[in-house]
Design an enzyme around this catalytic site. Sequence first.
Site, PDB file in Angstrom:
ATOM      1  N   PHE A 174       0.614  -1.462  -0.050  1.00  0.00           N
ATOM      2  CA  PHE A 174       0.277  -0.066   0.019  1.00  0.00           C
ATOM      3  C   PHE A 174       1.149   1.200  -0.008  1.00  0.00           C
ATOM      4  CE2 PHE A 174      -2.283   2.538   3.548  1.00  0.00           C
ATOM      5  CZ  PHE A 174      -3.097   4.081   2.082  1.00  0.00           C
ATOM      6  N   LYS A 179       8.763  -9.308  -1.793  1.00  0.00           N
ATOM      7  CA  LYS A 179       8.122 -10.903  -1.537  1.00  0.00           C
ATOM      8  C   LYS A 179       7.148 -11.268  -2.476  1.00  0.00           C
ATOM      9  CE  LYS A 179       7.819 -14.525   1.456  1.00  0.00           C
ATOM     10  NZ  LYS A 179       7.640 -14.651   3.274  1.00  0.00           N
ATOM     11  N   THR A 233       6.098   2.732  12.725  1.00  0.00           N
ATOM     12  CA  THR A 233       4.511   3.322  13.169  1.00  0.00           C
ATOM     13  C   THR A 233       4.987   3.504  14.224  1.00  0.00           C
ATOM     14  OG1 THR A 233       3.094   2.153  13.804  1.00  0.00           O
ATOM     15  CG2 THR A 233       4.501   0.459  14.027  1.00  0.00           C
ATOM     16  N   ASP A 234       3.611   4.759  15.007  1.00  0.00           N
ATOM     17  CA  ASP A 234       3.494   4.773  16.127  1.00  0.00           C
ATOM     18  C   ASP A 234       2.817   3.608  17.377  1.00  0.00           C
ATOM     19  OD1 ASP A 234       0.676   4.584  15.729  1.00  0.00           O
ATOM     20  OD2 ASP A 234       0.187   6.151  15.583  1.00  0.00           O
ATOM     21  N   GLU A 235       3.116   2.582  16.444  1.00  0.00           N
ATOM     22  CA  GLU A 235       2.238   1.399  17.898  1.00  0.00           C
ATOM     23  C   GLU A 235       3.835   1.070  18.823  1.00  0.00           C
ATOM     24  OE1 GLU A 235      -0.456  -1.408  15.644  1.00  0.00           O
ATOM     25  OE2 GLU A 235      -1.198   0.073  14.127  1.00  0.00           O
ATOM     26  N   TYR A 249       2.630  -7.919  16.199  1.00  0.00           N
ATOM     27  CA  TYR A 249       3.059  -6.774  14.637  1.00  0.00           C
ATOM     28  C   TYR A 249       4.064  -4.856  15.608  1.00  0.00           C
ATOM     29  CZ  TYR A 249       2.559  -2.600  12.201  1.00  0.00           C
ATOM     30  OH  TYR A 249       2.973  -0.732  11.678  1.00  0.00           O
ATOM     31  N   LYS A 304       8.265  -4.258  14.683  1.00  0.00           N
ATOM     32  CA  LYS A 304       8.178  -2.914  14.180  1.00  0.00           C
ATOM     33  C   LYS A 304       9.016  -2.400  15.052  1.00  0.00           C
ATOM     34  CE  LYS A 304       7.314  -0.920  10.847  1.00  0.00           C
ATOM     35  NZ  LYS A 304       8.176  -1.463   9.817  1.00  0.00           N
ATOM     36  N   ASN A 332      -1.787   6.350  12.024  1.00  0.00           N
ATOM     37  CA  ASN A 332      -2.308   5.268  10.424  1.00  0.00           C
ATOM     38  C   ASN A 332      -2.811   5.951   9.513  1.00  0.00           C
ATOM     39  OD1 ASN A 332      -3.226   4.017  13.419  1.00  0.00           O
ATOM     40  ND2 ASN A 332      -4.491   2.863  11.796  1.00  0.00           N
ATOM     41  N   ASN A 333      -2.558   5.148   8.228  1.00  0.00           N
ATOM     42  CA  ASN A 333      -2.743   5.720   6.769  1.00  0.00           C
ATOM     43  C   ASN A 333      -3.744   5.109   6.258  1.00  0.00           C
ATOM     44  OD1 ASN A 333       0.566   6.086   5.359  1.00  0.00           O
ATOM     45  ND2 ASN A 333       0.104   6.104   7.214  1.00  0.00           N
ATOM     46  N   LYS A 381      -7.549  -3.670   6.672  1.00  0.00           N
ATOM     47  CA  LYS A 381      -7.396  -2.386   7.540  1.00  0.00           C
ATOM     48  C   LYS A 381      -9.273  -2.471   7.326  1.00  0.00           C
ATOM     49  CE  LYS A 381      -3.196  -3.331   7.461  1.00  0.00           C
ATOM     50  NZ  LYS A 381      -2.263  -3.118   6.699  1.00  0.00           N
TER      51      LYS A 381
HETATM   52  P1  NAD Z   1       1.420  -3.652   3.242  1.00  0.00           P
HETATM   53  O1  NAD Z   1       1.516  -5.018   3.551  1.00  0.00           O
HETATM   54  O2  NAD Z   1       0.115  -3.134   2.607  1.00  0.00           O
HETATM   55  O3  NAD Z   1       2.465  -4.093   1.938  1.00  0.00           O
HETATM   56  C1  NAD Z   1       3.642  -4.072   3.090  1.00  0.00           C
HETATM   57  C2  NAD Z   1       4.801  -5.068   1.614  1.00  0.00           C
HETATM   58  O4  NAD Z   1       5.770  -5.793   2.157  1.00  0.00           O
HETATM   59  C3  NAD Z   1       3.690  -5.671   0.279  1.00  0.00           C
HETATM   60  O5  NAD Z   1       4.593  -5.625  -0.561  1.00  0.00           O
HETATM   61  C4  NAD Z   1       4.713  -7.308   0.651  1.00  0.00           C
HETATM   62  O6  NAD Z   1       4.980  -8.018  -0.474  1.00  0.00           O
HETATM   63  C5  NAD Z   1       5.482  -7.059   1.051  1.00  0.00           C
HETATM   64  N1  NAD Z   1       6.605  -7.728   2.482  1.00  0.00           N
HETATM   65  C6  NAD Z   1       6.633  -8.478   3.094  1.00  0.00           C
HETATM   66  N2  NAD Z   1       7.940  -9.734   3.547  1.00  0.00           N
HETATM   67  C7  NAD Z   1       8.126  -9.560   2.539  1.00  0.00           C
HETATM   68  C8  NAD Z   1       9.766  -9.608   2.562  1.00  0.00           C
HETATM   69  N3  NAD Z   1       9.717 -10.446   3.787  1.00  0.00           N
HETATM   70  N4  NAD Z   1      10.544  -9.239   1.604  1.00  0.00           N
HETATM   71  C9  NAD Z   1      10.251  -8.370   1.018  1.00  0.00           C
HETATM   72  N5  NAD Z   1       9.141  -7.923   0.867  1.00  0.00           N
HETATM   73  C10 NAD Z   1       8.175  -8.439   2.125  1.00  0.00           C
HETATM   74  O7  NAD Z   1       2.028  -3.119   4.088  1.00  0.00           O
HETATM   75  P2  NAD Z   1       1.555  -1.063   4.315  1.00  0.00           P
HETATM   76  O8  NAD Z   1       0.540  -0.578   5.228  1.00  0.00           O
HETATM   77  O9  NAD Z   1       1.803  -0.143   3.341  1.00  0.00           O
HETATM   78  O10 NAD Z   1       2.668  -0.867   5.752  1.00  0.00           O
HETATM   79  C11 NAD Z   1       3.924  -0.857   4.639  1.00  0.00           C
HETATM   80  C12 NAD Z   1       4.991  -0.371   5.751  1.00  0.00           C
HETATM   81  O11 NAD Z   1       4.439   0.924   6.685  1.00  0.00           O
HETATM   82  C13 NAD Z   1       5.037  -1.270   7.311  1.00  0.00           C
HETATM   83  O12 NAD Z   1       6.748  -1.066   7.331  1.00  0.00           O
HETATM   84  C14 NAD Z   1       4.619  -0.902   8.113  1.00  0.00           C
HETATM   85  O13 NAD Z   1       4.981  -1.504   9.339  1.00  0.00           O
HETATM   86  C15 NAD Z   1       4.593   0.805   7.559  1.00  0.00           C
HETATM   87  N6  NAD Z   1       3.217   1.803   8.514  1.00  0.00           N
HETATM   88  C16 NAD Z   1       2.083   2.109   8.310  1.00  0.00           C
HETATM   89  C17 NAD Z   1       1.185   2.423   8.650  1.00  0.00           C
HETATM   90  C18 NAD Z   1      -0.395   1.835   7.982  1.00  0.00           C
HETATM   91  O14 NAD Z   1      -0.999   3.312   8.273  1.00  0.00           O
HETATM   92  N7  NAD Z   1      -0.330   1.503   6.850  1.00  0.00           N
HETATM   93  C19 NAD Z   1       1.572   3.392   9.393  1.00  0.00           C
HETATM   94  C20 NAD Z   1       2.263   3.015   9.636  1.00  0.00           C
HETATM   95  C21 NAD Z   1       3.561   2.204   9.571  1.00  0.00           C
HETATM   96  P1  TYD Z   2      -6.460  -1.367  11.493  1.00  0.00           P
HETATM   97  O1  TYD Z   2      -6.607  -0.550  10.029  1.00  0.00           O
HETATM   98  O2  TYD Z   2      -5.988  -2.717  12.004  1.00  0.00           O
HETATM   99  O3  TYD Z   2      -5.311  -0.007  11.529  1.00  0.00           O
HETATM  100  P2  TYD Z   2      -4.060  -0.774  13.506  1.00  0.00           P
HETATM  101  O4  TYD Z   2      -5.037  -2.367  13.934  1.00  0.00           O
HETATM  102  O5  TYD Z   2      -3.028  -1.735  12.765  1.00  0.00           O
HETATM  103  O6  TYD Z   2      -4.693   0.741  14.085  1.00  0.00           O
HETATM  104  O7  TYD Z   2      -7.807  -0.499  12.543  1.00  0.00           O
HETATM  105  C1  TYD Z   2      -7.653   0.547  12.873  1.00  0.00           C
HETATM  106  C2  TYD Z   2      -8.452   0.342  13.827  1.00  0.00           C
HETATM  107  O8  TYD Z   2      -9.840  -0.163  13.420  1.00  0.00           O
HETATM  108  C3  TYD Z   2      -8.274  -0.697  15.158  1.00  0.00           C
HETATM  109  O9  TYD Z   2      -8.048   0.236  15.837  1.00  0.00           O
HETATM  110  C4  TYD Z   2      -8.549  -1.769  15.382  1.00  0.00           C
HETATM  111  C5  TYD Z   2     -10.208  -1.087  14.596  1.00  0.00           C
HETATM  112  N1  TYD Z   2     -11.287  -2.698  13.936  1.00  0.00           N
HETATM  113  C6  TYD Z   2     -12.148  -2.486  14.021  1.00  0.00           C
HETATM  114  O10 TYD Z   2     -12.869  -2.036  14.558  1.00  0.00           O
HETATM  115  N2  TYD Z   2     -13.207  -3.917  13.239  1.00  0.00           N
HETATM  116  C7  TYD Z   2     -11.986  -3.969  11.951  1.00  0.00           C
HETATM  117  O11 TYD Z   2     -12.459  -4.978  11.087  1.00  0.00           O
HETATM  118  C8  TYD Z   2     -10.634  -3.524  11.876  1.00  0.00           C
HETATM  119  C9  TYD Z   2      -9.799  -4.536  10.857  1.00  0.00           C
HETATM  120  C10 TYD Z   2     -10.471  -2.879  12.737  1.00  0.00           C
END
Ligand code: NAD
Ligand code: TYD
Length: 350
Positions: free
Chosen positions: A13, A37, A132-134, A157, A161, A186-187, A196
Amino acid sequence: MFENLLVTGGCGFIGANFIRYLLDDSDFSGRIINIDKLTYAGNPENLSGIETNYPGRYLFAKIDICNKDEVANIFEKYQIDSVCHFAAESHVDRSIVRPDTFIQTNIVGTFNLLEVARNHMDNIRLFHHISTDEVFGSLGKEGYFTEDTPYNPNSPYASSKAASDHLVRAYHKTYDMPITISNCSNNYGPYQFPEKMIPLMILNAFEGKPLPVYGDGLNVRDWLYVSDHCTAIWMIMKKGVRGETYNIGGSNELENIKLVKMICDILDEHKRLSDNHPRKELITFVTDRPGHDRRYAIDFGKLKSTLGWSPEESFESGIRKTIQWYRDNSDWIDRVKSGEYQSWIKEHYG
Ligand code: NAD
Ligand code: TYD
């Protein structure tokens, strides 16, 4: 500045949005080598058009960051001089059920990358680590996470991280590796995998399916539109002080229940369900997630005051754009939901 930039996890993403941003909208003039991957969350379709639009400036290799030899080959073959590390297992719920891959990819994979980068230290200008902020754990009603908040991760998770953040920081302290780290809230936005919260709710609400809200729905997240995350990362990569970490947030705190109701209302404005019931009636409270963090909120004052970054998208405009994107991309949704994208990957990459 960066000529051969290695992006890991670029088919996910945020990685895909970042590659699009770098090539379409930023002043980056080098070449991107994307290694991924292609797990369930990695979809090459997220980057469709990029290879043809930017011949020679975008290269892809299906590689697991846990495979150190393959990562080392990439560094040598492409003279990698900078890294932006997104690759991770990223979903909290999955980490509760099966933490194993989170330990492997997020910790061991990051360690491998750092080791290979250390072997090429003379050539490395920056290793930027996306986090992440988590890692900071959960807030009460008041306060914000700053860069000085102690780490207190609660899920497998978040813990994995946190471990990777510590390793990256240690490579700066111990080996003087030029690193930066960003911890983001969260994005949401285009190309987010529908496990998500936001895309899951949008897609279920499109179809009139139940909207599963965990616990009492009063957990708070600070939402950031993905393009704002991308501009922040690029700014940190270019101007951030090496060895430092930066918090990135959206100033958009919302209780989950309010957010789900907002999505329902926006969808109803466009088209009611066939029985004319409001979509809010689809909301179903379900068993809470174990260890569910109550509140996240980011103080991004350091990034704002030192580098001049602020988010551009309001939540109202960002969520409307996101809903419109999912409305306009039903083919992408169908292929992701049916698993067709995985068959395509098997056919092309084995
Ligand atoms: P995502 O799950 O959408 O994408 C992860 C990507 O990593 C996928 O393309 C997957 O194929 C690849 N991948 C997984 N394991 C791998 C491996 N062993 N080798 C090579 N590639 C591998 O995740 P995202 O939401 O795009 O998040 C990207 C980064 O941002 C992560 O490090 C996550 O911790 C961080 N992050 C995400 C959020 C959020 O809200 N989504 C917020 C803050 C930080
Ligand atoms: P999520 O998108 O999984 O992100 P994160 O756990 O990394 O914050 O979840 C965002 C918030 O939404 C979290 O408080 C959990 C809640 N949630 C639901 O209530 N229902 C759902 O089906 C999911 C996936 C998340």
